[in-house]
Scaffold this active site. Structure first.
Site, PDB file in Angstrom:
ATOM      1  N   LYS A  55       0.590  -1.037  -0.075  1.00  0.00           N
ATOM      2  CA  LYS A  55       0.205  -0.066   0.429  1.00  0.00           C
ATOM      3  C   LYS A  55       1.080   1.327  -0.464  1.00  0.00           C
ATOM      4  O   LYS A  55       1.056   2.476  -0.802  1.00  0.00           O
ATOM      5  CB  LYS A  55      -0.962   0.545   1.428  1.00  0.00           C
ATOM      6  CG  LYS A  55      -1.922  -1.004   1.871  1.00  0.00           C
ATOM      7  CD  LYS A  55      -2.606  -0.642   2.468  1.00  0.00           C
ATOM      8  CE  LYS A  55      -2.720  -0.490   3.606  1.00  0.00           C
ATOM      9  NZ  LYS A  55      -1.513  -1.810   4.780  1.00  0.00           N
ATOM     10  N   ARG A 111     -10.004   1.782   7.468  1.00  0.00           N
ATOM     11  CA  ARG A 111     -10.215   0.204   8.141  1.00  0.00           C
ATOM     12  C   ARG A 111     -10.507  -0.624   8.512  1.00  0.00           C
ATOM     13  O   ARG A 111     -10.544  -2.135   9.215  1.00  0.00           O
ATOM     14  CB  ARG A 111      -8.506   0.556   8.696  1.00  0.00           C
ATOM     15  CG  ARG A 111      -7.507  -0.160   8.065  1.00  0.00           C
ATOM     16  CD  ARG A 111      -5.745   0.280   9.426  1.00  0.00           C
ATOM     17  NE  ARG A 111      -4.847  -0.763   8.895  1.00  0.00           N
ATOM     18  CZ  ARG A 111      -3.904  -0.212   8.805  1.00  0.00           C
ATOM     19  NH1 ARG A 111      -3.619   0.793   8.232  1.00  0.00           N
ATOM     20  NH2 ARG A 111      -2.933  -0.782   8.549  1.00  0.00           N
ATOM     21  N   ARG A 126      11.248  -6.235   5.305  1.00  0.00           N
ATOM     22  CA  ARG A 126      11.180  -4.767   5.169  1.00  0.00           C
ATOM     23  C   ARG A 126      11.483  -4.310   6.183  1.00  0.00           C
ATOM     24  O   ARG A 126      11.303  -4.771   6.838  1.00  0.00           O
ATOM     25  CB  ARG A 126       9.213  -4.675   5.795  1.00  0.00           C
ATOM     26  CG  ARG A 126       8.592  -3.418   5.026  1.00  0.00           C
ATOM     27  CD  ARG A 126       7.410  -3.212   4.986  1.00  0.00           C
ATOM     28  NE  ARG A 126       6.962  -4.069   6.093  1.00  0.00           N
ATOM     29  CZ  ARG A 126       5.046  -3.674   6.338  1.00  0.00           C
ATOM     30  NH1 ARG A 126       5.005  -3.005   5.080  1.00  0.00           N
ATOM     31  NH2 ARG A 126       4.550  -3.350   7.478  1.00  0.00           N
ATOM     32  N   ARG A 175      10.983  -2.577  10.840  1.00  0.00           N
ATOM     33  CA  ARG A 175       9.764  -2.184  11.849  1.00  0.00           C
ATOM     34  C   ARG A 175       9.606  -2.202  12.925  1.00  0.00           C
ATOM     35  O   ARG A 175       9.984  -3.680  12.771  1.00  0.00           O
ATOM     36  CB  ARG A 175       8.650  -1.536  10.838  1.00  0.00           C
ATOM     37  CG  ARG A 175       8.642  -0.152  10.350  1.00  0.00           C
ATOM     38  CD  ARG A 175       7.297  -0.297   9.362  1.00  0.00           C
ATOM     39  NE  ARG A 175       6.094  -0.695   9.629  1.00  0.00           N
ATOM     40  CZ  ARG A 175       4.719  -0.414   9.141  1.00  0.00           C
ATOM     41  NH1 ARG A 175       5.032   0.056   7.919  1.00  0.00           N
ATOM     42  NH2 ARG A 175       3.574  -1.043   9.798  1.00  0.00           N
ATOM     43  N   ARG A 192      -1.943  -8.560  12.771  1.00  0.00           N
ATOM     44  CA  ARG A 192      -1.948  -7.271  12.362  1.00  0.00           C
ATOM     45  C   ARG A 192      -3.677  -8.155  10.936  1.00  0.00           C
ATOM     46  O   ARG A 192      -4.059  -7.764  10.198  1.00  0.00           O
ATOM     47  CB  ARG A 192      -1.161  -6.494  11.302  1.00  0.00           C
ATOM     48  CG  ARG A 192      -1.108  -5.081  12.856  1.00  0.00           C
ATOM     49  CD  ARG A 192       0.421  -5.384  12.848  1.00  0.00           C
ATOM     50  NE  ARG A 192       1.344  -4.429  11.238  1.00  0.00           N
ATOM     51  CZ  ARG A 192       2.228  -4.748  10.756  1.00  0.00           C
ATOM     52  NH1 ARG A 192       2.953  -5.589  11.063  1.00  0.00           N
ATOM     53  NH2 ARG A 192       2.439  -4.254   9.288  1.00  0.00           N
TER      54      ARG A 192
HETATM   55  P1  ADP Z   1       0.406  -2.712   8.005  1.00  0.00           P
HETATM   56  O1  ADP Z   1      -0.858  -1.682   6.966  1.00  0.00           O
HETATM   57  O2  ADP Z   1       1.765  -3.004   7.041  1.00  0.00           O
HETATM   58  O3  ADP Z   1       0.328  -2.751   8.765  1.00  0.00           O
HETATM   59  P2  ADP Z   1       0.696   0.518   8.718  1.00  0.00           P
HETATM   60  O4  ADP Z   1       1.834   1.408   8.447  1.00  0.00           O
HETATM   61  O5  ADP Z   1      -0.653   0.756   7.462  1.00  0.00           O
HETATM   62  O6  ADP Z   1       1.441  -0.928   7.915  1.00  0.00           O
HETATM   63  O7  ADP Z   1      -0.373   0.640   9.794  1.00  0.00           O
HETATM   64  C1  ADP Z   1       0.803  -0.081  10.735  1.00  0.00           C
HETATM   65  C2  ADP Z   1      -0.467   0.084  12.250  1.00  0.00           C
HETATM   66  O8  ADP Z   1      -1.292   0.966  12.734  1.00  0.00           O
HETATM   67  C3  ADP Z   1      -1.525  -0.669  11.744  1.00  0.00           C
HETATM   68  O9  ADP Z   1      -1.272  -1.974  12.042  1.00  0.00           O
HETATM   69  C4  ADP Z   1      -2.792  -0.209  13.205  1.00  0.00           C
HETATM   70  O10 ADP Z   1      -2.756  -0.455  14.750  1.00  0.00           O
HETATM   71  C5  ADP Z   1      -2.287   1.269  12.926  1.00  0.00           C
HETATM   72  N1  ADP Z   1      -3.380   2.266  12.158  1.00  0.00           N
HETATM   73  C6  ADP Z   1      -3.127   2.908  10.888  1.00  0.00           C
HETATM   74  N2  ADP Z   1      -3.802   3.128  10.001  1.00  0.00           N
HETATM   75  C7  ADP Z   1      -5.076   2.989  10.818  1.00  0.00           C
HETATM   76  C8  ADP Z   1      -6.847   3.189  10.756  1.00  0.00           C
HETATM   77  N3  ADP Z   1      -7.601   3.443   9.901  1.00  0.00           N
HETATM   78  N4  ADP Z   1      -7.475   2.467  12.093  1.00  0.00           N
HETATM   79  C9  ADP Z   1      -7.103   1.947  12.797  1.00  0.00           C
HETATM   80  N5  ADP Z   1      -5.865   1.857  12.788  1.00  0.00           N
HETATM   81  C10 ADP Z   1      -4.938   2.238  12.112  1.00  0.00           C
END
Ligand code: ADP
Length: 206
Positions: free
Chosen positions: A18, A91, A126, A153, A164
Protein backbone atom coordinates in the site's frame (compact mmCIF):
# COMPACT_ATOMS: atom_id res chain seq x y z
CA UNK A 1 -15.91 23.84 -15.25
CA UNK A 2 -12.89 21.46 -15.01
CA UNK A 3 -13.67 17.95 -13.68
CA UNK A 4 -12.76 17.59 -9.98
CA UNK A 5 -9.45 15.81 -9.28
CA UNK A 6 -9.99 12.16 -8.43
CA UNK A 7 -8.80 11.09 -4.96
CA UNK A 8 -7.82 7.60 -3.80
CA UNK A 9 -7.56 5.28 -0.85
CA UNK A 10 -5.19 2.30 -0.80
CA UNK A 11 -6.45 -0.82 0.94
CA UNK A 12 -4.66 -4.10 1.43
CA UNK A 13 -3.30 -6.47 4.06
CA UNK A 14 -0.12 -5.63 5.98
CA UNK A 15 2.93 -5.70 3.65
CA UNK A 16 0.73 -5.72 0.52
CA UNK A 17 2.58 -2.67 -0.85
CA UNK A 18 0.00 0.00 0.00
CA UNK A 19 2.68 2.48 1.05
CA UNK A 20 4.92 1.89 -1.97
CA UNK A 21 2.12 2.00 -4.54
CA UNK A 22 0.30 4.80 -2.76
CA UNK A 23 3.38 7.05 -2.85
CA UNK A 24 4.00 6.26 -6.53
CA UNK A 25 0.43 7.07 -7.49
CA UNK A 26 0.33 10.22 -5.36
CA UNK A 27 3.59 11.46 -6.94
CA UNK A 28 2.43 10.64 -10.47
CA UNK A 29 -0.83 12.54 -10.03
CA UNK A 30 0.38 15.32 -7.75
CA UNK A 31 -1.90 14.23 -4.89
CA UNK A 32 -1.46 15.04 -1.21
CA UNK A 33 -0.46 11.79 0.57
CA UNK A 34 -1.19 10.52 4.07
CA UNK A 35 -0.19 7.13 5.51
CA UNK A 36 -2.19 6.83 8.73
CA UNK A 37 0.24 4.12 10.00
CA UNK A 38 3.37 6.22 9.36
CA UNK A 39 1.67 9.29 10.86
CA UNK A 40 0.70 7.33 13.99
CA UNK A 41 4.27 6.01 14.39
CA UNK A 42 5.62 9.57 14.09
CA UNK A 43 3.12 10.95 16.60
CA UNK A 44 4.17 8.17 19.01
CA UNK A 45 7.87 9.04 18.59
CA UNK A 46 7.11 12.70 19.20
CA UNK A 47 5.00 11.77 22.27
CA UNK A 48 2.20 14.06 21.05
CA UNK A 49 -1.23 13.77 22.75
CA UNK A 50 -2.52 11.76 19.77
CA UNK A 51 0.60 9.56 19.85
CA UNK A 52 0.12 8.86 23.53
CA UNK A 53 -3.47 7.79 22.85
CA UNK A 54 -2.38 5.54 19.99
CA UNK A 55 0.68 3.93 21.53
CA UNK A 56 -0.95 1.13 23.55
CA UNK A 57 -2.80 -0.09 20.45
CA UNK A 58 0.21 -0.14 18.14
CA UNK A 59 2.31 -1.81 20.87
CA UNK A 60 -0.25 -4.65 20.88
CA UNK A 61 -0.51 -4.71 17.05
CA UNK A 62 -4.15 -3.64 17.29
CA UNK A 63 -5.99 -1.09 15.24
CA UNK A 64 -6.44 2.24 16.98
CA UNK A 65 -10.10 3.09 17.82
CA UNK A 66 -12.15 4.24 14.83
CA UNK A 67 -12.83 7.58 16.50
CA UNK A 68 -9.08 8.30 16.73
CA UNK A 69 -8.38 7.27 13.12
CA UNK A 70 -11.33 9.32 11.84
CA UNK A 71 -10.19 12.36 13.85
CA UNK A 72 -6.70 12.13 12.35
CA UNK A 73 -8.02 11.81 8.80
CA UNK A 74 -10.76 14.42 9.01
CA UNK A 75 -8.29 17.01 10.37
CA UNK A 76 -5.93 16.21 7.50
CA UNK A 77 -8.70 16.26 4.86
CA UNK A 78 -9.76 19.72 5.97
CA UNK A 79 -6.35 20.93 4.74
CA UNK A 80 -6.40 18.85 1.54
CA UNK A 81 -9.91 19.22 0.22
CA UNK A 82 -9.22 17.97 -3.29
CA UNK A 83 -6.76 15.53 -4.83
CA UNK A 84 -5.56 13.31 -2.00
CA UNK A 85 -4.47 9.74 -1.41
CA UNK A 86 -5.00 7.95 1.91
CA UNK A 87 -2.84 4.91 2.62
CA UNK A 88 -4.26 2.62 5.30
CA UNK A 89 -7.62 4.34 5.81
CA UNK A 90 -10.43 3.27 5.98
CA UNK A 91 -9.74 0.04 7.85
CA UNK A 92 -13.25 -0.74 9.13
CA UNK A 93 -16.88 -0.19 8.18
CA UNK A 94 -17.32 2.78 10.57
CA UNK A 95 -14.20 4.40 9.04
CA UNK A 96 -15.48 3.77 5.49
CA UNK A 97 -18.87 5.26 6.43
CA UNK A 98 -17.14 8.31 7.91
CA UNK A 99 -15.09 8.77 4.73
CA UNK A 100 -18.19 8.62 2.54
CA UNK A 101 -19.72 11.34 4.72
CA UNK A 102 -16.56 13.46 4.41
CA UNK A 103 -15.76 12.86 0.74
CA UNK A 104 -18.91 11.51 -0.94
CA UNK A 105 -18.01 9.44 -3.98
CA UNK A 106 -15.09 11.66 -5.03
CA UNK A 107 -12.59 8.83 -4.48
CA UNK A 108 -11.73 5.35 -5.73
CA UNK A 109 -10.51 2.60 -3.42
CA UNK A 110 -7.61 0.55 -4.76
CA UNK A 111 -7.56 -2.85 -3.11
CA UNK A 112 -4.22 -4.68 -3.36
CA UNK A 113 -4.70 -8.44 -3.21
CA UNK A 114 -1.70 -10.54 -2.13
CA UNK A 115 -1.62 -14.14 -0.99
CA UNK A 116 -0.83 -14.54 2.76
CA UNK A 117 2.21 -16.80 2.07
CA UNK A 118 3.79 -14.01 -0.03
CA UNK A 119 2.93 -11.45 2.63
CA UNK A 120 4.80 -13.44 5.31
CA UNK A 121 7.94 -13.55 3.12
CA UNK A 122 7.74 -9.82 2.44
CA UNK A 123 7.24 -8.74 6.01
CA UNK A 124 10.45 -10.27 7.35
CA UNK A 125 12.49 -8.42 4.68
CA UNK A 126 10.83 -5.03 5.01
CA UNK A 127 12.75 -1.88 6.03
CA UNK A 128 11.40 1.63 6.46
CA UNK A 129 13.27 4.94 6.26
CA UNK A 130 13.55 6.66 9.65
CA UNK A 131 13.16 10.09 8.00
CA UNK A 132 10.98 10.04 4.88
CA UNK A 133 9.02 6.82 5.53
CA UNK A 134 10.05 5.24 2.20
CA UNK A 135 9.61 1.45 2.29
CA UNK A 136 12.44 -0.73 0.96
CA UNK A 137 13.12 -4.44 0.85
CA UNK A 138 16.82 -4.37 -0.10
CA UNK A 139 19.57 -5.26 2.37
CA UNK A 140 21.10 -1.74 2.21
CA UNK A 141 21.11 0.36 5.38
CA UNK A 142 20.57 3.64 3.54
CA UNK A 143 17.32 4.98 2.14
CA UNK A 144 17.52 5.01 -1.69
CA UNK A 145 15.46 8.22 -1.71
CA UNK A 146 16.92 10.49 1.00
CA UNK A 147 20.02 8.63 2.31
CA UNK A 148 18.80 8.35 5.95
CA UNK A 149 19.01 5.17 7.97
CA UNK A 150 16.68 2.29 7.04
CA UNK A 151 15.34 0.30 9.97
CA UNK A 152 13.10 -2.67 10.62
CA UNK A 153 9.70 -1.59 11.88
CA UNK A 154 8.96 -2.59 15.46
CA UNK A 155 5.67 -4.16 14.31
CA UNK A 156 7.35 -6.35 11.65
CA UNK A 157 7.82 -9.52 13.71
CA UNK A 158 5.89 -12.56 12.48
CA UNK A 159 3.74 -12.58 15.65
CA UNK A 160 2.79 -8.92 15.18
CA UNK A 161 2.16 -9.53 11.50
CA UNK A 162 -0.26 -12.41 12.23
CA UNK A 163 -2.24 -10.17 14.60
CA UNK A 164 -2.43 -7.40 12.01
CA UNK A 165 -3.46 -9.86 9.31
CA UNK A 166 -6.24 -11.21 11.47
CA UNK A 167 -7.48 -7.67 12.28
CA UNK A 168 -7.42 -7.02 8.53
CA UNK A 169 -9.53 -10.10 7.81
CA UNK A 170 -12.04 -9.39 10.57
CA UNK A 171 -12.39 -5.61 10.27
CA UNK A 172 -11.05 -4.39 6.93
CA UNK A 173 -12.41 -7.02 4.52
CA UNK A 174 -15.99 -5.97 5.48
CA UNK A 175 -15.01 -2.36 4.69
CA UNK A 176 -13.70 -3.52 1.29
CA UNK A 177 -17.10 -5.14 0.59
CA UNK A 178 -18.86 -1.97 1.74
CA UNK A 179 -16.86 0.12 -0.76
CA UNK A 180 -17.44 -2.46 -3.49
CA UNK A 181 -21.22 -2.21 -2.99
CA UNK A 182 -20.89 1.56 -3.35
CA UNK A 183 -19.15 1.04 -6.72
CA UNK A 184 -15.93 2.65 -5.49
CA UNK A 185 -13.64 -0.40 -5.48
CA UNK A 186 -10.86 -1.30 -7.91
CA UNK A 187 -9.23 -4.63 -7.00
CA UNK A 188 -5.67 -5.16 -8.25
CA UNK A 189 -3.36 -8.19 -8.12
CA UNK A 190 -0.57 -6.95 -5.82
CA UNK A 191 1.65 -10.03 -6.04
CA UNK A 192 4.08 -8.88 -8.78
CA UNK A 193 7.13 -6.63 -8.53
CA UNK A 194 6.80 -2.97 -7.56
CA UNK A 195 6.89 -1.87 -11.21
CA UNK A 196 4.48 -4.57 -12.41
CA UNK A 197 1.90 -3.63 -9.80
CA UNK A 198 2.36 0.09 -10.54
CA UNK A 199 1.78 -0.66 -14.24
CA UNK A 200 -1.39 -2.67 -13.47
CA UNK A 201 -2.73 0.20 -11.35
CA UNK A 202 -2.01 2.71 -14.13
CA UNK A 203 -3.84 0.51 -16.65
CA UNK A 204 -6.84 0.05 -14.39
CA UNK A 205 -7.12 3.80 -13.87
CA UNK A 206 -6.75 4.84 -17.51
P1 ADP B 1 0.36 -2.24 7.87
O1 ADP B 1 -0.65 -2.03 6.80
O2 ADP B 1 1.55 -2.99 7.37
O3 ADP B 1 -0.22 -2.83 9.12
P2 ADP B 1 0.51 0.63 8.42
O4 ADP B 1 1.76 1.44 8.46
O5 ADP B 1 -0.51 0.98 7.39
O6 ADP B 1 1.00 -0.87 8.28
O7 ADP B 1 -0.22 0.70 9.85
C1 ADP B 1 0.47 0.38 11.03
C2 ADP B 1 -0.51 0.28 12.21
O8 ADP B 1 -1.11 1.57 12.48
C3 ADP B 1 -1.68 -0.65 11.98
O9 ADP B 1 -1.35 -2.00 12.17
C4 ADP B 1 -2.67 -0.10 13.02
O10 ADP B 1 -2.33 -0.51 14.32
C5 ADP B 1 -2.46 1.41 12.95
N1 ADP B 1 -3.38 2.04 11.98
C6 ADP B 1 -3.04 2.65 10.80
N2 ADP B 1 -4.12 3.12 10.16
C7 ADP B 1 -5.19 2.80 10.93
C8 ADP B 1 -6.59 2.99 10.81
N3 ADP B 1 -7.13 3.58 9.74
N4 ADP B 1 -7.39 2.51 11.80
C9 ADP B 1 -6.89 1.89 12.85
N5 ADP B 1 -5.57 1.65 13.04
C10 ADP B 1 -4.72 2.12 12.09
Amino acid sequence: MPAPVRSFVMLGPPASGKGTQGRLLAEARGLAYLSTGARLRREIEQKSPLGQEAQAYLDRSQYVPDELAVRLVSDWLRKHAEGWLLDGFPRSIPQAEALVVLAGDSFSAIHLEVDSVDLRTRVVKRRECSTCGMVATEASEQCPKCGSLLRTRADDSIEAFEKRLSAYEQLTIPAVSFLEKKGLLISVDGSGSRDEVAQTIRERLS
